[in-house]
Motif scaffolding. Structure first.
Motif, PDB file in Angstrom:
ATOM      1  N   LYS A   1     -30.131  52.173 -33.880  1.00 24.05           N
ATOM      2  CA  LYS A   1     -30.862  51.465 -32.829  1.00 24.05           C
ATOM      3  C   LYS A   1     -32.488  52.007 -32.653  1.00 24.05           C
ATOM      4  N   ALA A   2     -32.449  53.249 -32.844  1.00 22.55           N
ATOM      5  CA  ALA A   2     -33.986  53.577 -33.086  1.00 22.55           C
ATOM      6  C   ALA A   2     -34.941  52.900 -33.764  1.00 22.55           C
ATOM      7  N   LEU A   3     -34.271  52.526 -35.024  1.00 25.84           N
ATOM      8  CA  LEU A   3     -35.201  51.921 -36.037  1.00 25.84           C
ATOM      9  C   LEU A   3     -35.072  50.470 -35.817  1.00 25.84           C
ATOM     10  N   ASN A   4     -34.144  49.994 -35.069  1.00 28.49           N
ATOM     11  CA  ASN A   4     -33.988  48.483 -34.611  1.00 28.49           C
ATOM     12  C   ASN A   4     -33.334  47.869 -35.839  1.00 28.49           C
ATOM     13  N   ILE A   5     -32.291  48.570 -36.620  1.00 32.76           N
ATOM     14  CA  ILE A   5     -31.535  48.074 -37.637  1.00 32.76           C
ATOM     15  C   ILE A   5     -30.130  47.493 -37.194  1.00 32.76           C
ATOM     16  N   LEU A   6     -30.057  46.227 -37.372  1.00 32.61           N
ATOM     17  CA  LEU A   6     -28.796  45.442 -36.913  1.00 32.61           C
ATOM     18  C   LEU A   6     -27.965  45.405 -37.935  1.00 32.61           C
ATOM     19  N   SER A   7     -26.688  45.464 -37.691  1.00 33.51           N
ATOM     20  CA  SER A   7     -25.421  45.225 -38.685  1.00 33.51           C
ATOM     21  C   SER A   7     -25.570  43.922 -39.327  1.00 33.51           C
ATOM     22  N   SER A   8     -25.847  43.050 -38.607  1.00 35.80           N
ATOM     23  CA  SER A   8     -25.861  41.763 -39.256  1.00 35.80           C
ATOM     24  C   SER A   8     -26.935  41.339 -40.244  1.00 35.80           C
ATOM     25  N   ASP A   9     -27.927  42.397 -40.131  1.00 35.28           N
ATOM     26  CA  ASP A   9     -29.087  42.288 -41.132  1.00 35.28           C
ATOM     27  C   ASP A   9     -28.584  42.943 -42.578  1.00 35.28           C
ATOM     28  N   ILE A  10     -27.525  43.487 -42.579  1.00 34.06           N
ATOM     29  CA  ILE A  10     -26.892  44.316 -43.863  1.00 34.06           C
ATOM     30  C   ILE A  10     -25.958  43.522 -44.484  1.00 34.06           C
ATOM     31  N   ILE A  11     -26.176  43.390 -45.830  1.00 34.92           N
ATOM     32  CA  ILE A  11     -25.217  42.849 -46.627  1.00 34.92           C
ATOM     33  C   ILE A  11     -24.356  44.142 -47.328  1.00 34.92           C
ATOM     34  N   GLU A  12     -23.035  43.987 -47.287  1.00 40.20           N
ATOM     35  CA  GLU A  12     -22.339  45.243 -47.377  1.00 40.20           C
ATOM     36  C   GLU A  12     -21.396  44.638 -48.780  1.00 40.20           C
TER      37      GLU A  12
END
Length: 117
Positions: A15-26
């Motif tokens: 959250k602090a780094l503004n990383i969204l789960s939708s922006d990550i391919i897993e």
């Protein structure tokens, strides 16, 4: 397994780094690592790609998928933090250890010089 406190800390860092789960391919794949038949049959290695930055992370340190997933996400957070700020928490820890080793090495050389006289 990973403790709930560590998971919450990682989520806070995201959250602090503004990383969204939708922006990550897993993706999950077989690790081809130590662990024998179990590791070769199950998809326990983790591949993550952060789409906005293009950073890719692979983790196959453990035989457990969830632990590898946590470790890969933590590494991804460190790399994104390093990209955004120029330094990361992990790099500060490495610098601290490096300086400590340099000091102890300096002390060892000084004591050797005293002993040789």
């Amino acid at each position: 397994m990973v403790s709930p406190e560590k998971l919450q800390a990682l989520e806070a860092k995201f959250k602090a780094l503004n990383i969204l789960s939708s922006d990550i391919i897993e993706k999950f794949m077989t690790s081809g690592n130590k662990g024998g038949q179990k590791a070769n049959k199950t998809s326990n290695a983790v591949y993550l790609k952060h789409l906005p930055s293009g950073i890719e992370v692979k983790c196959k340190e453990s035989r457990e998928r969830e632990l590898n997933r946590f470790l890969a996400r933590r590494i991804l957070a460190y790399k994104i933090e390093e990209l955004q700020t120029g330094t990361s928490e992990r790099m500060r820890e490495f610098d601290k250890i490096r300086k400590k080793k340099a000091r102890s090495k300096k002390r060892g050389i000084a004591s050797q010089n005293l002993n040789s006289n």
